[in-house]
Enzyme design. Structure first.
Site, PDB file in Angstrom:
ATOM      1  N   SER A 139       0.874  -1.044   0.036  1.00 37.26           N
ATOM      2  CA  SER A 139      -0.072   0.085  -0.023  1.00 37.26           C
ATOM      3  C   SER A 139       0.899   1.300  -0.129  1.00 37.26           C
ATOM      4  CB  SER A 139      -0.599  -0.104   1.382  1.00 37.26           C
ATOM      5  OG  SER A 139      -1.349   1.345   1.540  1.00 37.26           O
ATOM      6  N   TYR A 152      -1.715  -1.296  10.419  1.00 41.49           N
ATOM      7  CA  TYR A 152      -1.693  -1.770   8.678  1.00 41.49           C
ATOM      8  C   TYR A 152      -0.311  -1.410   8.219  1.00 41.49           C
ATOM      9  CZ  TYR A 152      -3.823  -1.420   3.895  1.00 41.49           C
ATOM     10  OH  TYR A 152      -4.143  -1.569   2.660  1.00 41.49           O
TER      11      TYR A 152
HETATM   12  P1  NAP Z   1     -11.710  -5.028   0.334  1.00 46.54           P
HETATM   13  O1  NAP Z   1     -12.468  -4.855  -0.695  1.00 46.54           O
HETATM   14  O2  NAP Z   1     -12.096  -4.858   1.890  1.00 46.54           O
HETATM   15  O3  NAP Z   1     -11.592  -6.967   0.056  1.00 46.54           O
HETATM   16  C1  NAP Z   1     -10.933  -7.490   1.046  1.00 46.54           C
HETATM   17  C2  NAP Z   1     -10.809  -8.925   0.679  1.00 46.54           C
HETATM   18  O4  NAP Z   1      -9.792  -9.562   1.474  1.00 46.54           O
HETATM   19  C3  NAP Z   1     -12.160  -9.698   0.666  1.00 46.54           C
HETATM   20  O5  NAP Z   1     -12.211 -10.484  -0.498  1.00 46.54           O
HETATM   21  C4  NAP Z   1     -11.917 -10.547   2.094  1.00 46.54           C
HETATM   22  O6  NAP Z   1     -12.728 -11.594   1.956  1.00 46.54           O
HETATM   23  C5  NAP Z   1     -10.437 -10.883   1.885  1.00 46.54           C
HETATM   24  N1  NAP Z   1     -10.201 -11.249   3.219  1.00 46.54           N
HETATM   25  C6  NAP Z   1     -10.015 -10.639   4.383  1.00 46.54           C
HETATM   26  N2  NAP Z   1      -9.481 -11.041   5.261  1.00 46.54           N
HETATM   27  C7  NAP Z   1      -9.548 -12.539   4.903  1.00 46.54           C
HETATM   28  C8  NAP Z   1      -8.868 -13.663   5.470  1.00 46.54           C
HETATM   29  N3  NAP Z   1      -8.489 -13.787   6.729  1.00 46.54           N
HETATM   30  N4  NAP Z   1      -9.010 -14.785   4.773  1.00 46.54           N
HETATM   31  C9  NAP Z   1      -9.388 -14.779   3.499  1.00 46.54           C
HETATM   32  N5  NAP Z   1      -9.648 -13.688   2.850  1.00 46.54           N
HETATM   33  C10 NAP Z   1      -9.664 -12.498   3.603  1.00 46.54           C
HETATM   34  O7  NAP Z   1     -10.357  -4.704   0.121  1.00 46.54           O
HETATM   35  P2  NAP Z   1      -9.644  -4.301  -1.252  1.00 46.54           P
HETATM   36  O8  NAP Z   1      -9.584  -2.794  -1.174  1.00 46.54           O
HETATM   37  O9  NAP Z   1      -9.932  -5.087  -2.369  1.00 46.54           O
HETATM   38  O10 NAP Z   1      -8.063  -4.738  -0.858  1.00 46.54           O
HETATM   39  C11 NAP Z   1      -7.172  -5.767  -1.507  1.00 46.54           C
HETATM   40  C12 NAP Z   1      -5.607  -5.643  -0.998  1.00 46.54           C
HETATM   41  O11 NAP Z   1      -5.316  -4.435  -1.521  1.00 46.54           O
HETATM   42  C13 NAP Z   1      -5.754  -5.649   0.517  1.00 46.54           C
HETATM   43  O12 NAP Z   1      -4.438  -6.342   0.787  1.00 46.54           O
HETATM   44  C14 NAP Z   1      -5.388  -4.140   0.831  1.00 46.54           C
HETATM   45  O13 NAP Z   1      -4.550  -3.810   2.125  1.00 46.54           O
HETATM   46  C15 NAP Z   1      -4.587  -3.551  -0.394  1.00 46.54           C
HETATM   47  N6  NAP Z   1      -4.961  -2.203  -0.619  1.00 46.54           N
HETATM   48  C16 NAP Z   1      -6.067  -1.587  -1.015  1.00 46.54           C
HETATM   49  C17 NAP Z   1      -6.111  -0.248  -1.098  1.00 46.54           C
HETATM   50  C18 NAP Z   1      -7.441   0.346  -1.323  1.00 46.54           C
HETATM   51  O14 NAP Z   1      -7.696   1.738  -1.456  1.00 46.54           O
HETATM   52  N7  NAP Z   1      -8.785  -0.248  -1.500  1.00 46.54           N
HETATM   53  C19 NAP Z   1      -4.784   0.532  -1.268  1.00 46.54           C
HETATM   54  C20 NAP Z   1      -3.899  -0.274  -0.885  1.00 46.54           C
HETATM   55  C21 NAP Z   1      -3.741  -1.624  -0.511  1.00 46.54           C
HETATM   56  P3  NAP Z   1     -14.188 -11.962   2.502  1.00 46.54           P
HETATM   57  O15 NAP Z   1     -15.144 -10.851   2.330  1.00 46.54           O
HETATM   58  O16 NAP Z   1     -14.681 -13.370   1.888  1.00 46.54           O
HETATM   59  O17 NAP Z   1     -13.821 -12.345   3.998  1.00 46.54           O
END
Ligand code: NAP
Length: 245
Positions: A139, A152
C-alpha cells in the site's frame, strides 16, 4: 472442474474489491483461477459462476493450519499453483495510543502472516517445477505512513523485506516475487472513509481521483506473465502520482 492444462493461480481475498478484479482479469487471460474467500461466499460464487475456469475455495488466510490444509487440497484437485497473489487484507484503524492488542494482532495476521502461510505452502512445489510468480499487495501507506494505521502500515511495510528475501532465495529457480503498492482504490475498504477525508485525500492525488480495481489487476496480469521473468524483488506503485518513490 479440472485445470484444463492452464496455469493454476491462487488469489487470496478474491471475493471482493481488488481481488475480485484480479480473478476476472486472470480468468479472462486463460489462467485457471482459485478464488479464495473467507466470509463472502455469495460474492465469490457469483463471480466464479461467470467463468468455466474459476473455482472458489473458503479458508482463513490468517490461520496457518487452515491455509496449509486448503492449499494441499487445491493442489491435489487442480495441480500445483504456479501463481500466488497474496491480496487478502483488512484494516482496523485507531490511533496507536488507543489501539488494542487484538486490533494489532488481527491486522498483522490477516495482512502479513497470511503471506507467510500461503507462500510457505506453495513454494516447495514451485521450486521443484522451476517456475513461479508471487505477488503481495502492499500500500502507499506502507511507503509513507498514515495516521490511525500503525498496525496496517507495519504489516504492509514488512511485506517489503519479506518479498525481497523470497526474490533472492528463489531467483535461480525462475520464481519472481514482487509487491504491488496501490494508492487509494474504490473498494469496500475505502468506501467508509468520511467524505471530508476523501475530499482532502483527492487534493493530494495529482490525478484527482481514486483508482479502479482493474487498474491494479492489469499490472498484476503484466507481472505474472511468463515473459516478465526479469522483474523481481520490486515494488510497483499505482497511485495516480500521489507518492513517487
Ligand atoms: P476489500 O474490498 O475490503 O476486500 C478484502 C478481501 O480480502 C475480501 O475478499 C475478503 O474476503 C478478503 N479477506 C480479508 N481477510 C481475509 C482472511 N482472513 N482470509 C481470506 N480472505 C480474507 O479490500 P480491497 O480494497 O480489495 O484490498 C485488497 C488488498 O489491497 C488488501 O491487501 C489491501 O490492503 C490492499 N490495498 C487496498 C487499497 C485500497 O485503497 N482499496 C489501497 C492499498 C492497498 P471475505 O469478504 O470473503 O472475508
Amino acid at each position: 472442474m479440472t485445470n484444463q492444462d492452464k496455469q493454476v493461480v491462487l488469489v487470496t481475498g478474491g471475493s471482493r474489491g481488488i481481488g475480485s478484479s484480479i480473478c476476472s482479469m486472470l480468468a479472462e487471460n486463460n489462467y485457471f483461477v482459485i478464488c479464495n474467500y473467507n466470509n463472502s461466499k455469495t460474492d465469490a460464487e457469483a463471480l466464479a459462476s461467470q467463468y468455466d475456469n474459476m473455482v472458489t475455495k473458503q479458508f482463513d488466510v490468517s490461520s496457518f493450519e487452515d491455509t496449509t490444509a486448503a492449499i494441499k487440497e487445491i493442489e491435489n484437485n487442480y495441480g500445483p499453483v504456479s501463481v500466488l497473489i497474496n491480496n487478502a487484507g483488512i484494516t482496523k484503524d485507531r490511533f496507536i495510543h488507543k489501539m488494542s492488542l487484538i486490533e494489532w494482532d488481527d491486522v498483522l495476521k490477516a495482512n502479513l502472516y497470511s503471506a507467510f502461510n500461503c507462500t510457505r505452502s506453495i513454494l516447495p512445489n514451485m521450486r521443484d517445477r522451476n517456475f513461479g510468480r508471487i505477488i503481495c499487495l502492499s500500500s502507499v501507506n506502507a511507503l509513507k505512513g498514515q495516521v490511525g494505521q500503525a498496525n496496517y502500515c507495519a504489516s504492509k511495510s514488512a511485506l517489503s523485506g519479506f518479498i525481497k528475501a523470497i526474490a533472492l532465495e528463489n531467483a535461480s529457480k525462475n520464481i519472481t516475487a514482487n509487491l504491488v503498492a496501490p494508492g487509494y482504490i474504490d473498494t469496500d475498504m475505502t468506501k467508509n472513509i468520511a467524505k471530508e477525508i476523501t475530499d482532502d485525500i483527492k487534493t493530494k492525488i495529482p490525478m484527482n481521483r481514486f483508482g479502479k480495481p482493474n487498474e491494479i489487476a492489469k499490472t498484476i496480469l503484466f507481472l505474472v506473465d511468463e515473459a516478465t521473468s526479469y522483474i523481481t524483488g520490486e515494488t510497483i506503485s499505482i497511485n495516480g502520482g500521489m507518492y513517487m518513490n
